[in-house]
Design an enzyme around this catalytic site. Structure first.
Site, PDB file in Angstrom:
ATOM      1  N   SER A 189      45.110  47.244   1.619  1.00  0.00           N
ATOM      2  CA  SER A 189      44.602  47.337   0.250  1.00  0.00           C
ATOM      3  C   SER A 189      43.091  47.603   0.259  1.00  0.00           C
ATOM      4  CB  SER A 189      44.978  46.048  -0.490  1.00  0.00           C
ATOM      5  OG  SER A 189      44.874  46.198  -1.874  1.00  0.00           O
ATOM      6  N   ASP A 225      54.475  51.851  -4.198  1.00  0.00           N
ATOM      7  CA  ASP A 225      53.276  51.027  -4.398  1.00  0.00           C
ATOM      8  C   ASP A 225      52.765  51.225  -5.828  1.00  0.00           C
ATOM      9  OD1 ASP A 225      50.714  49.864  -4.350  1.00  0.00           O
ATOM     10  OD2 ASP A 225      50.360  50.461  -2.266  1.00  0.00           O
ATOM     11  N   HIS A 239      53.600  47.560  -2.276  1.00  0.00           N
ATOM     12  CA  HIS A 239      52.218  47.480  -1.811  1.00  0.00           C
ATOM     13  C   HIS A 239      52.041  46.486  -0.659  1.00  0.00           C
ATOM     14  CE1 HIS A 239      47.849  47.631  -2.134  1.00  0.00           C
ATOM     15  NE2 HIS A 239      47.790  46.316  -2.314  1.00  0.00           N
TER      16      HIS A 239
END
Length: 434
Positions: free
Chosen positions: A243, A335, A370
């Site tokens: 991330s 995601d 994600h």
């Protein structure tokens, strides 16, 4: 139905103590042939919430169920799923919404109680006595791994050293926008022979004391801690980010004069950022695009649009054509939090144009979200998230479909370990290509 008291089954789980990414075998024996059984897993995590998973089985002619070979006919997973009792764990009925299972203290194991119940059941497990139960320990830290808190140079970090004298290859491990010192991935990587430094860069002590975000030298200081450690091979250091950690990893891999990375791994992130910017500038850049936030019907926040469309301007994205070390990019195609797919495609295009695409490996997983975590981590499609930018708690939509996401976690982790070992243990110098 047989009388419960007459039915004595034998339950075996092997290994009963292992790493979280190791498979186990569950055997139920001595049941009557053709008998309906529910195999159930229960985990009480450190925040006090309970999680469960279960599968429905029918014993064979010898009164046996082997979870790694026999299909579950229903429950929280179905089909032959050796590790279904872990990856399909979900909060028990009545839990508050938005929970995510994360290990806080890696020095104690994750304990899972595996039990067998009579019949095919879906609820009320706590109100019954199981036919048999076994407690299984799942560790993020192998025996002999050393955990060393690092506070020098204003750092808030933890170094995990593998067992033995070393020297070991090193890895800088960065999580995303939630901040905090998150140790469980670094400790697991150390269990696989890589000296790993978990780094808190959003909420470190120095930021709490001064109110100022760290500068980019903070990451270089962390790199030097690894480089100068007597048990680390200073010329064999990689960097892993998930991330927002990807944003920093790509920035440092391409532009840092100090960090000579042997390889980099980027999970669920992007190269889009103000290239000349600090960490604070990066967050400001994202906040300026806050109007692109979408909200689902369930009131979950979708942030993948904040960095879209991928800009063509090189002031707003890392110049991937200048990358000199091997890069593994991991993408969940569902995601909802970061534009990982679009970013990976642009990275590929940039590197193909520049002639360094031989350094790039992309792993892209349909229907994965994600949060691509170590294997058998239960899938959280959405969870409560305190944004570092706004300090508000909100429900973030991560995306992913449980079975596909779980498969992706297992596959990506296996390939990530191979990638790290191939690049960190090879004799090549950083920046040279074979």
């Amino acid at each position: 139905m047989m009388d419960r008291k007459q039915c004595i089954v034998k339950l075996l789980v092997q290994p009963s103590r292992g790493l979280v990414d190791e498979k186990f075998i569950i055997l139920v024996q001595k049941a009557p042939p053709g008998y309906q059984l529910t195999v159930h897993a229960l985990h009480k995590c450190e925040d006090g919430h309970s999680w469960e998973a279960f599968g429905h089985y029918i014993s064979n002619a010898t009164g046996t169920v082997n979870v790694s070979e026999d299909p579950s006919l229903g429950g929280t997973y179905s089909g032959v799923e050796q590790m279904g009792l872990l990856w399909s764990l979900r909060p028990v009925p009545g839990s508050k919404p938005g929970l995510r299972l994360r290990k806080m203290n890696v020095q104690i194991p994750m304990e899972v109680t595996i039990s067998v119940y009579q019949g095919h059941q879906t609820e009320g497990f706590m109100d019954q006595v199981p036919l048999a139960s076994v407690v299984v320990e799942r560790w993020y830290m192998a025996p002999g791994v050393r955990r060393i808190p690092i506070t020098e140079d204003g750092l808030t970090a933890t170094l995990f050293l593998p067992p033995g004298p070393g020297p070991f290859p090193g890895l800088l491990d960065l999580w995303g926008g939630g901040g905090q010192l998150v140790e469980y991935r670094a400790s697991l990587l150390a269990s696989h022979g890589i000296a790993s430094l978990a780094l808190d860069y959003l909420t470190p002590k120095i930021t709490k004391q001064t109110g100022k975000m760290v500068d980019l030298q903070y990451f270089e200081k962390a790199y030097k801690v690894l480089e100068q450690h007597p048990q680390v091979n200073g010329s064999s250091i990689g960097m892993l980010g998930l991330s927002l950690g990807t944003t920093i990893t790509l920035k440092m891999a391409v532009y840092s004069q100090v960090m000579k990375l042997r390889c980099a791994v980027c999970i669920s992130g992007s190269h889009v950022q103000p290239v000349d910017g600090s960490l604070e500038d990066i967050l400001t850049y994202m906040n300026q695009n806050a109007s692109k936030t979408r909200v689902s019907e369930e009131n979950e926040f979708i942030w993948r649009g904040l960095l879209l469309p991928v800009p063509s301007d090189l002031a707003s994205k890392v110049d991937m054509g200048r990358l000199k070390c091997p890069l593994l990019v991991v993408v969940g195609e569902d995601d909802q939090n970061w534009p990982a797919s679009e970013s990976a495609m642009d990275i590929k295009e940039m590197m193909e144009k520049a002639g360094n695409s031989h350094l790039l490996t992309i792993l892209s997983y349909p229907n994965a979200g994600h949060l691509i975590e170590p294997p058998y981590t239960p899938h959280a499609r959405a969870s409560l998230f305190r944004s570092m930018a706004t300090r508000e708690k909100m429900m973030a939509l991560w995306g992913g479909e449980t079975v596909a996401h779980s498969r992706a976690q297992e596959d990506a982790w296996r390939k990530l370990l191979v990638f790290l070992k191939e690049n960190l243990y090879s004799g090549r110098n950083p920046g040279t290509t074979s």
